[in-house]
Design a protein around this motif. Structure first.
Motif, mmCIF file in Angstrom:
data_model
loop_
_atom_site.group_PDB
_atom_site.id
_atom_site.type_symbol
_atom_site.label_atom_id
_atom_site.label_comp_id
_atom_site.label_asym_id
_atom_site.label_seq_id
_atom_site.Cartn_x
_atom_site.Cartn_y
_atom_site.Cartn_z
ATOM 1 N N ASP C 270 0.841 -1.221 0.000
ATOM 2 C CA ASP C 270 0.000 0.000 0.000
ATOM 3 C C ASP C 270 0.867 1.259 0.000
ATOM 4 O O ASP C 270 0.574 2.231 -0.684
ATOM 5 C CB ASP C 270 -0.919 0.009 1.233
ATOM 6 N N MET C 271 1.939 1.229 0.808
ATOM 7 C CA MET C 271 2.834 2.390 0.882
ATOM 8 C C MET C 271 3.493 2.644 -0.461
ATOM 9 O O MET C 271 3.586 3.787 -0.918
ATOM 10 C CB MET C 271 3.940 2.146 1.913
ATOM 11 N N LEU C 272 3.963 1.564 -1.105
ATOM 12 C CA LEU C 272 4.639 1.697 -2.392
ATOM 13 C C LEU C 272 3.675 2.219 -3.447
ATOM 14 O O LEU C 272 4.043 3.013 -4.317
ATOM 15 C CB LEU C 272 5.229 0.348 -2.828
ATOM 16 N N LYS C 273 2.438 1.768 -3.367
ATOM 17 C CA LYS C 273 1.407 2.194 -4.330
ATOM 18 C C LYS C 273 1.277 3.717 -4.279
ATOM 19 O O LYS C 273 1.157 4.365 -5.313
ATOM 20 C CB LYS C 273 0.084 1.517 -3.967
ATOM 21 N N VAL C 279 3.493 -3.283 -6.800
ATOM 22 C CA VAL C 279 4.064 -4.571 -6.429
ATOM 23 C C VAL C 279 2.898 -5.453 -6.004
ATOM 24 O O VAL C 279 1.936 -4.966 -5.418
ATOM 25 C CB VAL C 279 5.051 -4.407 -5.247
ATOM 26 N N CYS C 280 2.940 -6.735 -6.319
ATOM 27 C CA CYS C 280 1.834 -7.598 -5.886
ATOM 28 C C CYS C 280 2.345 -8.682 -4.940
ATOM 29 O O CYS C 280 3.546 -8.811 -4.719
ATOM 30 C CB CYS C 280 1.137 -8.238 -7.089
ATOM 31 N N PRO C 342 10.292 -7.218 10.560
ATOM 32 C CA PRO C 342 10.532 -5.990 9.794
ATOM 33 C C PRO C 342 9.270 -5.128 9.771
ATOM 34 O O PRO C 342 8.164 -5.655 9.702
ATOM 35 C CB PRO C 342 10.852 -6.505 8.383
ATOM 36 N N THR C 343 9.448 -3.814 9.805
ATOM 37 C CA THR C 343 8.285 -2.930 9.715
ATOM 38 C C THR C 343 7.905 -2.767 8.250
ATOM 39 O O THR C 343 8.711 -3.055 7.357
ATOM 40 C CB THR C 343 8.612 -1.538 10.292
ATOM 41 N N PRO C 344 6.686 -2.284 7.993
ATOM 42 C CA PRO C 344 6.280 -2.039 6.601
ATOM 43 C C PRO C 344 7.248 -1.075 5.918
ATOM 44 O O PRO C 344 7.568 -1.247 4.742
ATOM 45 C CB PRO C 344 4.890 -1.414 6.756
ATOM 46 N N GLU C 345 7.724 -0.050 6.662
ATOM 47 C CA GLU C 345 8.638 0.937 6.081
ATOM 48 C C GLU C 345 9.925 0.262 5.610
ATOM 49 O O GLU C 345 10.392 0.495 4.494
ATOM 50 C CB GLU C 345 8.974 2.021 7.123
ATOM 51 N N GLU C 346 10.491 -0.565 6.478
ATOM 52 C CA GLU C 346 11.737 -1.260 6.117
ATOM 53 C C GLU C 346 11.517 -2.188 4.922
ATOM 54 O O GLU C 346 12.361 -2.302 4.028
ATOM 55 C CB GLU C 346 12.241 -2.099 7.306
ATOM 56 N N THR C 347 10.364 -2.837 4.931
ATOM 57 C CA THR C 347 10.062 -3.792 3.866
ATOM 58 C C THR C 347 9.921 -3.054 2.526
ATOM 59 O O THR C 347 10.497 -3.480 1.513
ATOM 60 C CB THR C 347 8.767 -4.564 4.204
ATOM 61 N N ALA C 348 9.179 -1.953 2.554
ATOM 62 C CA ALA C 348 8.986 -1.185 1.326
ATOM 63 C C ALA C 348 10.341 -0.692 0.797
ATOM 64 O O ALA C 348 10.612 -0.733 -0.408
ATOM 65 C CB ALA C 348 8.057 -0.005 1.585
ATOM 66 N N GLU C 349 11.192 -0.247 1.710
ATOM 67 C CA GLU C 349 12.511 0.245 1.344
ATOM 68 C C GLU C 349 13.329 -0.857 0.663
ATOM 69 O O GLU C 349 13.976 -0.636 -0.368
ATOM 70 C CB GLU C 349 13.221 0.728 2.625
ATOM 71 N N ALA C 350 13.279 -2.056 1.224
ATOM 72 C CA ALA C 350 14.036 -3.190 0.665
ATOM 73 C C ALA C 350 13.546 -3.526 -0.736
ATOM 74 O O ALA C 350 14.347 -3.796 -1.640
ATOM 75 C CB ALA C 350 13.893 -4.406 1.586
#
Lengths: 180, 211, 359
Positions: C270-273, C279-280, C342-350
């Motif tokens: 959702d953040m990346l969107k 990303v799916c 991992p947090t959503p932020e860290e995951t999105a960053e990766a």
């Protein structure tokens, strides 16, 4: 809309229970909720914390980097977590144990003498309910009347404790208003 | 000519290797498996048939805890002082100085301790109700062993207690002896150490006291 | 039935009862001891049986015995405990007994830690015990899904006469969420008279049932194992379960993630969107059988450059994804393996980093 509350303090301060009552209240009000504890070795005697996520949609990540609000019951918790609260959030500071402040000017700081208030009404163990009531009254994150019912429900197996906790709820609410 | 011996009805034609019942547990775990059966189906008759390597070594924990919980099944413990199935290695019951494939110079008790007397050990627990050591070396002993096993099953059927019958026996192959010599060796060496008799019979005691 | 707020561990215990399983053997271990604590009180109320075994080794065989005589039975444990039970799991799989296991995973190897982890993916999916066998492995992502999977696990275990493993990370056990239980017994017991050793007096036929795992004759063992293989193939054909997220658009990467981690990924997507990056996600709900076809189809989309396995371990699912995508796109890994989620932020960053490297 999603909101998150982090409860933090020493083990034994009723941190996990406060979070549970908030989660129960939110659920009864029709929200989606997740109650996420820290259950590491620090649970025994050290800092305990839990996060309650409240949303009107199914909850994605129950892991939260920046909670909307913080209820800090001891000094290490405030020091550790004050910086991660989102702007405009409420930070409740248990002034009975915490001589310092959050150092933030972009949040709503709520200072409550939880131990003193609980001791006035007869039992210092109700300090967590005082704090929770104060926090809910200030943040309006859930409906206060539903919250009151949830506290009653929580202590339904020990009815003797209900009057004490109802007093804690009222005094906590009052403290939130006084502090404004 | 009339039949002089019939296979008991309880024995089926199923080919089994080392477990004569209807289930096979891993090495040493039979009492845990029997516990599982007995706890969910207390009406079934359950017994474990275990050797000395199995019961007194790898399965020591399972037998002690099952006995101590008073699981109402029967354990038949065959003690021939050696691992028979796997080819004659040293067992916890192997006698001092007894030669086995893994104690080629004889069991050194200074190194590995004295053989374990399982019946005595379990009798030290308060819960298990019936514990007896028997042997099948000679017909006079076999009659007693049969009685002991029958009693153990009767106690189970009456839902009375955990019962344990140790049976001292021979293993001519792995001892490297003729059957005759192995009987003599067992009588001279095993029986003085593994004394025969009833170690515990709580149901009988209780019956006596009631009278 | 109304929703109740419950800890995952307690909900799992209650779900088993609602599924008609009244037999529970267990040995306490963090972070799932609440199941045993809950059922120690609850089983007597419903006429059920709870026994705390002396060790996980013994518990494994208690389950084997109880299941071999046709009774519905389950246990819960955590990583090191499952290692100890693995001997019995191999026997139970070989003897085709329908036991349900729940592993609320903690960090390993060794004693590791007690915080959430998904480090037992390989142990559950690839074996763990000795010999050729497979468990049907299910991975819940919420307390509600854990309840539903426990119910289904009993049905599947009996359908295939095969042990089923519910693989939850520590958070699934420790988190409280609203749950709704099925009203009635949700998993009808199957007919076990053909194989279970129920006692001769309870059966109509004279046929003796034998539960065994020893096949000294090589041809017989070969036949037995091939029969097991057929069973696993049938599971692969019929029991693959997965869910998808954001698969409609022209996504640049496919995330594969399960359990709590998949929820973090959902928020990260959702953040990346919001940043305009599509990303799916394919979320396997069964880890064996694995949703190979779904993952392959997802990466076949032209816009897709990459598949990323996101798990709380060192990337144990990567091999299965590689097998699924068979070289169409590279397969990466992101995650943590110390107990921290991992947090959503860290995951999105990766995810962003991997995408930037691709371009």
């Amino acid at each position: 809309m999603q909101s998150e509350v982090m409860f933090a303090g020493f083990g034994g301060q009723g941190i996990l229970l406060s979070g549970k009552i908030l989660a129960q209240t939110a659920m009864d009000q029709g929200f989606e909720v997740a109650w996420v504890p820290s259950y590491g070795p620090e649970m025994r005697g050290g800092t305990a914390y839990c996060t309650v996520v409240i949303s009107d949609e199914p909850i994605g990540s129950p892991i939260i980097k920046n909670p909307a609000h913080l209820v800090a019951m001891n000094r290490p918790s405030l020091e550790k977590f004050a910086g991660i609260v989102k702007p405009k959030g409420v930070i409740l500071i248990n002034a009975s144990l915490i001589p310092i402040r959050s150092g933030r000017d972009d949040i709503d700081e709520l200072i409550v003498q939880t131990t003193e208030i609980a001791s006035e009404i007869g039992n210092i163990r109700a300090a967590n309910i005082v704090a929770l009531a104060s926090f809910i009254a200030r943040s309006r994150i859930v409906d206060f009347d539903i919250f009151r019912e949830c506290v009653k429900k929580e202590f339904s197996k020990k009815p003797k404790l209900i009057p004490l906790n109802m007093k804690a709820v009222d005094k906590g609410k009052l403290a939130a208003n006084f502090d404004v | 000519m009339g039949k002089t011996f019939l296979k008991p009805n309880s024995l089926s034609d199923n080919h089994t290797h080392y477990c004569p019942g209807c289930k096979e547990a891993a090495h040493g775990r039979a009492p845990a498996m029997a516990t599982g059966i007995k706890r969910v189906r207390p009406d079934l008759n359950v017994f474990t048939y275990q050797g000395d390597g199995d019961l007194a070594s790898i399965g020591m924990s399972e037998i002690i805890h099952s006995a101590n919980r008073g699981e109402k099944f029967t354990t038949i413990f065959v003690n021939n002082a050696v691992y028979g199935m796997t080819g004659g290695q040293m067992a916890p019951t192997t006698m001092p100085n007894q030669k086995t494939t893994t104690s080629p110079f004889g069991r050194d008790v200074k190194d590995v301790g004295m053989p374990i007397k399982m019946a005595n050990l379990l009798a030290a627990l308060q819960t298990p109700g019936y514990i007896e050591r028997t042997t099948v070396l000679k017909p006079k002993y076999i009659v007693k062993a049969k009685k002991a096993i029958k009693k153990a099953f009767i106690y189970q059927m009456e839902k009375k207690c955990f019962s344990f019958v140790e049976v001292v026996s021979t293993c001519p192959t792995n001892w490297g002896m003729t059957p005759q010599d192995s009987i003599k060796w067992a009588e001279d060496t095993l029986l003085p150490y593994y004394e025969l008799g009833v170690f515990k019979d709580t149901p009988k005691m209780e019956e006596k006291n009631a009278k | 039935m109304a929703k109740v707020l419950m800890k995952g561990n307690e909900a799992i215990g209650e779900a088993a009862i609602r599924a008609g399983c009244l037999n529970y053997f267990a040995y306490p271990i963090t972070p799932q001891s609440e199941v045993a604590e809950y059922l120690a009180k609850r089983m007597p109320e419903v006429g059920g049986m709870f026994l705390q075994g002396e060790s996980e080794v013994a518990v494994g065989y208690m389950l084997f015995g109880a299941s071999a005589c046709g009774e519905r039975v389950f246990t819960t444990s955590s990583s090191p405990g499952i290692s100890l039970m693995s001997e019995a799991i191999s026997y139970i799989a070989a003897a085709q007994c329908p036991v349900v296991f729940v592993n609320i995973m903690r960090g390993g190897p060794g004693l590791g830690g007690i915080l959430p982890s998904q480090a037992d993916y390989s142990q559950s999916v690839k074996g763990g015990g000795h010999g050729d066998y497979k468990l049907l492995v299910m991975a819940p992502a919420s307390v509600q899904e854990a309840v539903e999977m426990v119910t289904e696990a009993f049905v599947l275990a009996e359908k295939y006469r095969n042990p089923v493993m519910i693989l939850g990370d520590g958070l699934i056990g420790q988190m409280m969420e609203p749950v709704e239980f099925p009203e009635k017994v949700a998993a009808k017991p199957s007919d076990k008279s053909e194989w279970a050793t129920t006692g001769m007096d309870t059966r109509k036929s004279d046929k003796r049932n034998l539960v065994k795992t020893l096949f000294l004759d090589p041809e017989e063992l070969n036949r037995h194992n091939l029969m097991l293989k057929e069973k696993y193939k049938k599971m692969e054909a019929e029991e693959v379960r997965y869910s998808t997220y954001n698969t409609d658009g022209d996504y640049k990467a496919v995330i594969a993630s399960y359990g709590t981690m998949s929820r973090v990924c959902k928020t990260a997507i959702d953040m990346l969107k919001k940043e305009g990056i599509e990303v799916c996600m394919i979320r396997p709900q069964t880890l064996f059988p694995f949703p190979e076809v779904a993952i392959r189809k997802a990466v076949e989309k032209k816009s897709c450059k990459l598949a990323i396995s996101i798990e709380m371990n060192m990337g144990q699912m990567v091999e299965d994804i590689q097998r699924s995508v068979s070289g169409i796109v590279p397969v990466k890994w992101y995650g943590k393996c110390g107990g921290e989620i991992p947090t959503p932020e860290e995951t999105a960053e990766a995810v962003k980093k991997y995408l930037n490297n691709e371009e």
